[in-house]
Design an enzyme around this catalytic site. Structure first.
Site, short mmCIF file in Angstrom:
data_model
loop_
_atom_site.label_atom_id
_atom_site.label_comp_id
_atom_site.label_asym_id
_atom_site.label_seq_id
_atom_site.Cartn_x
_atom_site.Cartn_y
_atom_site.Cartn_z
N GLY A 43 0.92 -1.26 0.13
CA GLY A 43 -0.06 0.01 -0.02
C GLY A 43 0.91 1.55 -0.17
N CYS A 68 2.41 0.77 13.47
CA CYS A 68 1.00 1.17 13.45
C CYS A 68 0.59 0.59 14.91
CB CYS A 68 -0.07 0.48 12.65
SG CYS A 68 0.46 -1.22 12.06
#
Length: 436
Positions: free
Chosen positions: A239, A358
């Site tokens: 991504g 994250c």
């Protein structure tokens, strides 16, 4: 189906799927997908009910578990009744609940959440609650937990190789989607609800890719330029790779490294849709692979989106808070330190290194950045707020990028940006082909 009475067969599926997911033998989304493949006669709406209910129970497992103590029947049955009643209304279980269970659900529904213990309200395991309580005061911790326990919106990134954001917004709205620009990421779009995009022409043409706004902002910190050599060190399904490649306008060379052939395989169809020709997927055996050594000191920018606990993504992956542990986090911090040190060798003098996770845990974030600077005096920290301000992005979280869902409406993200001090006489490298 919301507000409707669900058929008993669907309730039975809810119990069976919940029993599988609560084994925590793998990621919840994988276990749900496996169940759906084994029960391929389930329709789209039925799958939506099942997935929504199971993920709601995972988000509120501690709270529902406390309520379930006063119920009867198997644990899966009690949790399934609670999950459906709280997410779809008590009418949804009228066809399956006994009179005693209906009374019990009515009673539970009247309990004031404020009467529950703080840790039960936050639905966090004890070790995670304690670590976050050391960082946030009680009010903010509850706000953070509440945000993490809500489903995430659907964010997309516009592929500027194929279209502008205004063009994509117009196309999505013409298709009946409720779409708005993301407030911070310059190429992002936020969609209301959970629309199916996979068959939309804009998705199939590569004009948009699903990517959280926070993830897009990490790529802004990389700040790629045309013609550069860049490495996405832990590319995964790509991504961020695709976002960086589009920002390079498909020029230069962008290496997508990963140790997983399966993850890199997921990049291939996305890469084909994107129209990019500057991306080179490379499988490595470890952070010390010989392919990495050949590029030492030659790369303009390196992104290290390190393997982490994923605790910033609980909106999407609520099972992670029950699957991670202090021991697994300790193992991850050792790996993060090693990977970051290895990736740093690639950066040429004057080049940029971005470390990202994250996670919302300090030991995976600021502690890793500070340890790296102490061990690598040839690198200096570049303040993230200044880098974003230079791109006219109105976000200031200080010297590090620290995104939190209750403050920024993104997943929880962290990033630290380093620059290698320019050498007195840096050698000039014109090319480095390791993929051929």
């Amino acid at each position: 189906m919301r507000g409707e009475r669900l058929p008993p067969a669907l309730f039975e599926h809810t119990q069976r799927l919940l029993g599988s997911v609560l084994t925590f033998t793998g990621p919840a989304d994988t276990l749900v997908s496996t169940y759906f493949r084994a029960n391929d006669k389930l329709g789209h709406r039925e799958r939506g009910v099942l997935a929504e209910t199971v993920f709601a129970i995972l988000r509120r497992k501690l709270e529902f578990g406390q309520h379930a103590v006063s119920g009867t029947g198997s644990q899966e049955r009690r949790l399934a009744l609670l999950g459906l009643a709280f997410t779809r209304g008590i009418a949804s279980v009228e066809l399956v609940a006994t009179p005693e269970e209906a009374t019990w659900l009515e009673h539970v529904g009247q309990i004031d959440p404020a009467s529950l213990a703080p840790r039960v309200r936050t639905n966090l395991p004890a070790w995670l609650y304690d670590r976050l309580a050391a960082r946030f005061d009680a009010t903010e911790l509850e706000a953070l937990a509440a945000a993490l326990n809500q489903p995430a919106p659907l964010d997309c990134r516009v592929n500027l190789i194929k279209a502008t954001r205004d063009e994509v917004l117009a196309g999505l709205r013409e298709s009946g989607f409720s779409a708005e620009p993301t407030p911070m990421a310059p190429n992002g779009i936020r969609l209301a609800g959970k629309p199916a995009l996979q068959k939309h022409p804009l998705f199939m043409s590569g004009a948009i890719e699903v990517q959280d706004e926070g993830s897009q902002l990490l790529c802004q910190l990389v700040a790629p330029r045309r013609g550069e050599m860049i490495v996405d060190f832990c590319a995964g399904a790509g991504g961020k790779t695709l976002a960086i490649g589009a920002a390079m306008r498909s020029t230069g060379r962008l290496y997508a490294f990963d140790v997983s052939e399966k993850r890199l395989a997921k990049l291939k169809p996305r890469l084909a849709r994107s129209g990019l020709s500057n991306v080179y997927p490379v499988m490595i055996d470890s952070e010390n692979d010989s392919k990495i050594k050949r590029l030492a000191g030659k790369i303009d920018r390196v992104l290290v989106d390190a393997p982490c606990s994923g605790l910033g993504t609980l909106r999407r992956n609520p099972d992670l808070k029950w699957r991670q542990s202090p021991q697994s986090v300790e193992e991850l911090t050792q790996k993060q330190t090693s990977i970051l040190a290895s990736a740093a060798r690639l950066v040429k003098p004057g080049g940029r290194l971005v470390y990202a996770t994250c996670s919302v845990l300090t030991e995976e974030n600021g502690a890793i950045a500070e340890g790296f600077l102490a061990a690598h005096p040839d690198f200096v920290l570049l303040p993230a707020n200044e880098l974003l301000a230079a791109q006219k992005i109105g976000l200031d979280t200080g010297k590090y990028l620290e995104l939190l869902p209750h403050r920024h409406a993104t997943d929880g993200f962290f990033a630290a940006v380093f620059e290698r001090r320019p050498a007195a006489k840096a050698s000039v490298v014109t090319s480095a082909n390791i993929d051929e």
